[in-house]
Design an enzyme around this catalytic site. Sequence first.
Site, short mmCIF file in Angstrom:
data_model
loop_
_atom_site.label_atom_id
_atom_site.label_comp_id
_atom_site.label_asym_id
_atom_site.label_seq_id
_atom_site.Cartn_x
_atom_site.Cartn_y
_atom_site.Cartn_z
N LYS A 146 -21.75 -48.10 10.66
CA LYS A 146 -21.06 -46.92 10.12
C LYS A 146 -19.87 -47.30 9.24
O LYS A 146 -19.49 -46.53 8.37
CB LYS A 146 -20.62 -46.01 11.26
CG LYS A 146 -21.79 -45.31 11.90
CD LYS A 146 -21.39 -44.29 12.93
CE LYS A 146 -22.67 -43.90 13.66
NZ LYS A 146 -22.58 -42.73 14.45
N LYS A 188 -15.19 -43.96 16.72
CA LYS A 188 -16.66 -44.02 16.72
C LYS A 188 -17.12 -45.46 16.76
O LYS A 188 -16.58 -46.31 16.06
CB LYS A 188 -17.19 -43.48 15.38
CG LYS A 188 -17.59 -42.06 15.36
CD LYS A 188 -18.29 -41.76 14.05
CE LYS A 188 -18.20 -40.29 13.74
NZ LYS A 188 -18.87 -39.96 12.46
N GLY A 194 -26.89 -41.32 18.80
CA GLY A 194 -27.14 -40.41 19.93
C GLY A 194 -25.86 -39.88 20.55
O GLY A 194 -25.83 -39.56 21.73
N HIS A 238 -22.29 -29.52 11.09
CA HIS A 238 -23.09 -30.72 10.81
C HIS A 238 -24.20 -30.26 9.86
O HIS A 238 -25.05 -29.47 10.23
CB HIS A 238 -23.67 -31.26 12.12
CG HIS A 238 -24.65 -32.39 11.93
ND1 HIS A 238 -24.45 -33.64 12.47
CD2 HIS A 238 -25.84 -32.45 11.28
CE1 HIS A 238 -25.47 -34.42 12.15
NE2 HIS A 238 -26.34 -33.72 11.43
N HIS A 265 -22.17 -34.04 21.43
CA HIS A 265 -22.41 -34.58 20.09
C HIS A 265 -23.89 -34.76 19.80
O HIS A 265 -24.27 -35.53 18.93
CB HIS A 265 -21.70 -35.92 19.87
CG HIS A 265 -20.21 -35.86 20.06
ND1 HIS A 265 -19.42 -35.06 19.29
CD2 HIS A 265 -19.40 -36.49 20.92
CE1 HIS A 265 -18.16 -35.20 19.68
NE2 HIS A 265 -18.12 -36.07 20.67
N ARG A 323 -34.66 -43.31 9.35
CA ARG A 323 -35.90 -43.09 10.10
C ARG A 323 -36.30 -41.64 9.97
O ARG A 323 -35.57 -40.83 9.40
CB ARG A 323 -35.66 -43.40 11.57
CG ARG A 323 -34.49 -42.57 12.12
CD ARG A 323 -34.27 -42.76 13.61
NE ARG A 323 -32.94 -42.39 14.01
CZ ARG A 323 -32.57 -41.19 14.45
NH1 ARG A 323 -33.44 -40.21 14.49
NH2 ARG A 323 -31.33 -40.96 14.83
#
Length: 718
Positions: A146, A188, A194, A238, A265, A323
Amino acid sequence: MLTRQSVRQSRSAVLAIIRARQSSTQPPDPNIKPLESILIANRGEIAIRVNKTAARHGITTTTLYTDPDAASQHAYSSSRSYNLGQTSEYLNQAKILALAKDHGCQAIHPGYGFLSENADFARKCAEAGITFIGPPPSAIDDMGDKARSKEIMNAAGVPCVPGYHGSDQAPQRLAKEAEAIGFPVLIKAVRGGGGKGMRIVQSADAFSDMLDSARREAMNSFGNDEVLVEKYITTPRHIEVQVFADKYGNSLALGERDCSIQRRHQKILEESPAPELDDNIRKDLWQKARAAAEAVKYEGAGTVEFIFDNDTGKFYFMEMNTRLQVEHPVTEMVTGLDLVQWQIMVAEGRRLPLTQDEVEERISKRGHAIEARIYAENPDRGFIPDSGKLLHVRLPVATDDIRIDTGFVQGDTVSSHYDPMIAKLIVRGEDRRDAVRKLAVALESYEVAGPVTNIDFLKRCCESNDFAEGRVETGYIPKHHDELFAKRTPTPEVLIQAALSSFLQAKSQKPTVPQQTQANTPTSLSWSSPQSNLQSRNFTFQSADEETTPGTTPQTHSIQISQLSPTQFTAQAGNNSYTLTSTLDPTTNTLTTYFPHTRHTSRIIHASDSSIIHLFTPQGSYRLTPTQPGWLAKALGTTEKANSLLSPMPCKILRVDVKPGDVVKKDQTLLVIESMKMETVIRSPGEGLVVKRVVHGQGEVVGTGVELVEFEEIEAKE
Ligand code: ADP
Ligand code: ADP
Ligand code: MG
């Protein structure tokens, strides 16, 4: 309006475009390598989903399973299916590659989770001459971190949440950066996924503890505890964009999905198009998502996730999932495309069959789609996962506009070893209102008994006013807590239905005690002999849906049922008495009861160990726990015969767990008995009791009130 026919026509139109562009009349393209056999390195619904597309296109598939999945649907979905062994073996790269080679598979589809975002595995596939159906390893690497992906995005002009993505991981440095960003911040895990390894920090003094706990979780889940710190957006949505790219530098945005309804989340409701979104912002999101994909030379299906700040209308890149996503069917519904087929096409070296304008044209005509993820989990207990056998499953009717992707059928077990998602329910409507209505109706008719599910919770979400109006945000669930978690007391009608069903169930399962034995103990068995039918019985229940204050015992509801004739009953609930006509349809487990002024029909499923009763009624579903009725408590107690435990009902002794001289704890198992085809554990009624005598042994059949275990006398303590 879209009719089934027009959907079919539009599908065949796109196939015609694909064929025209890749027509076999042209000289064969050396860059195109048609795939004829694929190994599916995943489980559950996604393995079955991939298999469907393969079957549609005449591609042979090989599936894999592990010991706990040996009887699962995906294992049966292909005639070539191989056992990998232990639970974690879906991650065994060497074994999976060896199987692919041994069985002549040309390609591997990794699904989502497991090896889907593993660059190392993608590389090993290439080295083994096997096509990995996914992006190039370099793109997985670039986006799998990230922090690194944010550097690349900044360089490509894709906006990122303000934050620190650097390599200096010293706690003091991170704390200083957090201070500079301004609280609240979000920590994060750079390798996270997940929803794991993420912590919101409200103030400087909480930072250090939160950092430690994020790191621990990240290390446990991803084997890497590097983190980034970024601004925490307080009222975000989101919004993600489905992208596709081919090997020739072409990219497309197949619309966006709003996945703001999340718990922990993690998404539970996803929809497309995103509601209440300005069209210019929408097009900008698509453009930036394509730029993101192009910046890492992406190929195949990917999702660029953005966080949209409701307060400012600005959006920021969050991460790219390299993916196929769980929620890809939402996009399939609004584009009429098969994304797995597109993944295969790209992997074969073909060009994307549509232009961005053509995609937009399709999206503009196909209305609105929503997906609800059906999980075995308990919303009332912080959404903790549940597992167990699916005693009963009734699916909503599937149509062109209602799709159910599942890896389970009735009788299967939701294993505690894997993700507890049972199914995905996807609906399409002419507009959002239509889609929401269809979803509510479909959820209404979706029945699952066995593990606790989130079906009722999802239904409440989609019926809640702000959701219906499209006012969504990632904090939706906590913000609408009272509305979404409202408790309800079961109505007398519901309780009576449960009691009637238990009454009929008990009757239908008798006699379990051999006639001969009954003759030996005639007095205690009189109630279960065929001549004297069970005429009257008391049932007590507690409701899992009812409000309970922590620490207090839930309310117990008591119902007395008396049978007057095969179909006529009286029920006593509190001070009210009802005369009822009731019939059970044993094939569908449906009980129809005529109350004095109303008729109630419910499907009632009893767990085989009698631990729970599921009721599906037009007013909603209920879970009731039968509690120890008074007569049973009395029989189990030591009141009538001091120091002895009596059999609560006519039964067979299946197991004896204690012997004379044993000191037992309260609630320790003493014996296991079987009655009415149900096992019941007989537990110690007190602490520190000493077993004096076990009166009957394993295999013996006894009547009600017969002494089972005798304890030593306890001397009263001073
Ligand atoms: P999506 O992002 O596709 O909507 P999720 O984030 O819920 O879906 O993840 C889908 C599945 O993949 C889940 O089973 C999740 O546990 C798993 N998963 C996601 N990211 C990772 C990861 N980085 N490592 C391991 N498993 C992951
Ligand atoms: P994962 O890899 O676990 O999916 P993401 O980075 O995609 O992690 O974030 C998961 C969810 O966390 C998002 O969908 C959003 O709800 C929330 N989230 C992520 N970043 C932020 C942020 N900066 N501010 C507020 N919420 C965020
Ligand atoms: Mg994410």
